[in-house]
Scaffold this motif. Structure first.
Motif, short mmCIF file in Angstrom:
data_model
loop_
_atom_site.label_atom_id
_atom_site.label_comp_id
_atom_site.label_asym_id
_atom_site.label_seq_id
_atom_site.Cartn_x
_atom_site.Cartn_y
_atom_site.Cartn_z
N ASP A 67 0.83 -1.21 0.00
CA ASP A 67 0.00 0.00 0.00
C ASP A 67 0.86 1.25 0.00
O ASP A 67 0.61 2.20 -0.75
N LYS A 68 1.89 1.29 0.85
CA LYS A 68 2.72 2.48 0.90
C LYS A 68 3.49 2.68 -0.39
O LYS A 68 3.69 3.82 -0.85
N GLY A 69 3.93 1.56 -1.01
CA GLY A 69 4.63 1.67 -2.28
C GLY A 69 3.74 2.26 -3.37
O GLY A 69 4.17 3.13 -4.14
N GLU A 70 2.50 1.80 -3.42
CA GLU A 70 1.57 2.33 -4.41
C GLU A 70 1.25 3.80 -4.14
O GLU A 70 1.12 4.60 -5.07
N GLU A 71 1.11 4.15 -2.86
CA GLU A 71 0.82 5.55 -2.53
C GLU A 71 2.00 6.45 -2.85
O GLU A 71 1.82 7.57 -3.34
N MET A 72 3.22 5.98 -2.61
CA MET A 72 4.39 6.80 -2.93
C MET A 72 4.59 6.93 -4.44
O MET A 72 5.16 7.92 -4.91
N ALA A 73 4.12 5.93 -5.20
CA ALA A 73 4.16 6.06 -6.65
C ALA A 73 3.18 7.12 -7.13
O ALA A 73 3.43 7.83 -8.11
N TYR A 74 2.06 7.25 -6.42
CA TYR A 74 1.05 8.24 -6.77
C TYR A 74 1.44 9.64 -6.30
O TYR A 74 1.33 10.61 -7.04
N CYS A 75 1.88 9.74 -5.05
CA CYS A 75 2.25 11.04 -4.46
C CYS A 75 3.59 10.90 -3.76
O CYS A 75 3.71 10.15 -2.78
N GLN A 76 4.58 11.62 -4.23
CA GLN A 76 5.93 11.48 -3.71
C GLN A 76 6.18 12.30 -2.43
O GLN A 76 7.25 12.21 -1.82
#
Length: 213
Positions: A83-92
């Motif tokens: 989840d955190k990896g996907e969120e960091m891909a969306y918003c850095q």
């Protein structure tokens, strides 16, 4: 429970801090406070709460472990497909928080995250305990699974797959570098007159401000 929580309080008596005590480089100051936390015997001194946000705009927080302080930021490792990896891909844009209750100190950091080079992730992965390496292959982090037995079966499968040979780093696992833009160093003080010092990056240079508690 309400009265119990309302009555929970203690004073902070560890001591004070001044601008003269602070390193002009907040990453070096972070290293100094982290060393003090290690030397004082704090449990999990490199644990930091990482906050991210995805498309829905809701922030999510969890503990990750700081693994390196570089001249340009903070490094940690995780599953890119979590989840955190996907969120960091969306918003850095991310934030982290260190808290060392024994020292009555905390550090807040805000910055922008990016993946570290693959060769850096390879080197760190090779240094991990073998059981942790196998776990990175066995766990579809953040995904719904039927039960815990499913994970145990996955682990048994990868254990057999890599029996007698080195475990390579899976492509979905690696490191991130947080390139900071803002730090806040907090020192607890008596009477709730806590000390707060904020570093902000502007034009490649750090400035320091004192904040009210």
């Amino acid at each position: 429970m309400g009265n119990q929580l309302g009555n929970l309080r203690r004073d902070f008596l560890s001591g004070g801090l001044s601008l003269d005590d602070l390193n002009p480089d907040p990453l070096k100051q972070t290293g100094e406070w982290l060393k003090a936390a290690i030397d004082s015997g704090e449990a999990e001194p490199n644990a930091m709460t990482l906050a991210t946000a995805g498309p829905a705009g809701f922030p999510h927080a969890r503990i990750v472990l700081l693994k390196e302080i570089l001249t340009d930021g903070l490094v940690f490792y995780t599953n890119y497909e979590s989840d955190k990896g996907e969120e960091m891909a969306y918003c850095q844009n991310v934030a982290v928080l260190f808290f060392w209750p024994g020292l009555e100190r905390q550090i807040r950091v805000e910055g922008v995250v990016e993946k570290v080079p693959a060769e850096v992730s390879d080197l760190y992965f090779a240094s991990r305990p073998r059981a942790s390496q196998l776990g990175a292959w066995a766990s579809p982090q953040s995904r719904v699974v039927p039960d815990f037995a499913y994970l145990e079966n996955n682990y048994a499968a990868v254990l057999k797959k890599f029996e007698g040979r080195e475990v390579p780093r899976p492509s979905h696992w690696g490191g991130y570098l947080i390139k900071p833009r803002k730090f806040e160093f907090w020192q607890g003080r008596a009477g709730r007159l806590h000390q707060r010092f904020r570093y902000q990056l502007s034009g490649g240079a750090w400035s320091i401000e004192t904040l009210a508690p």
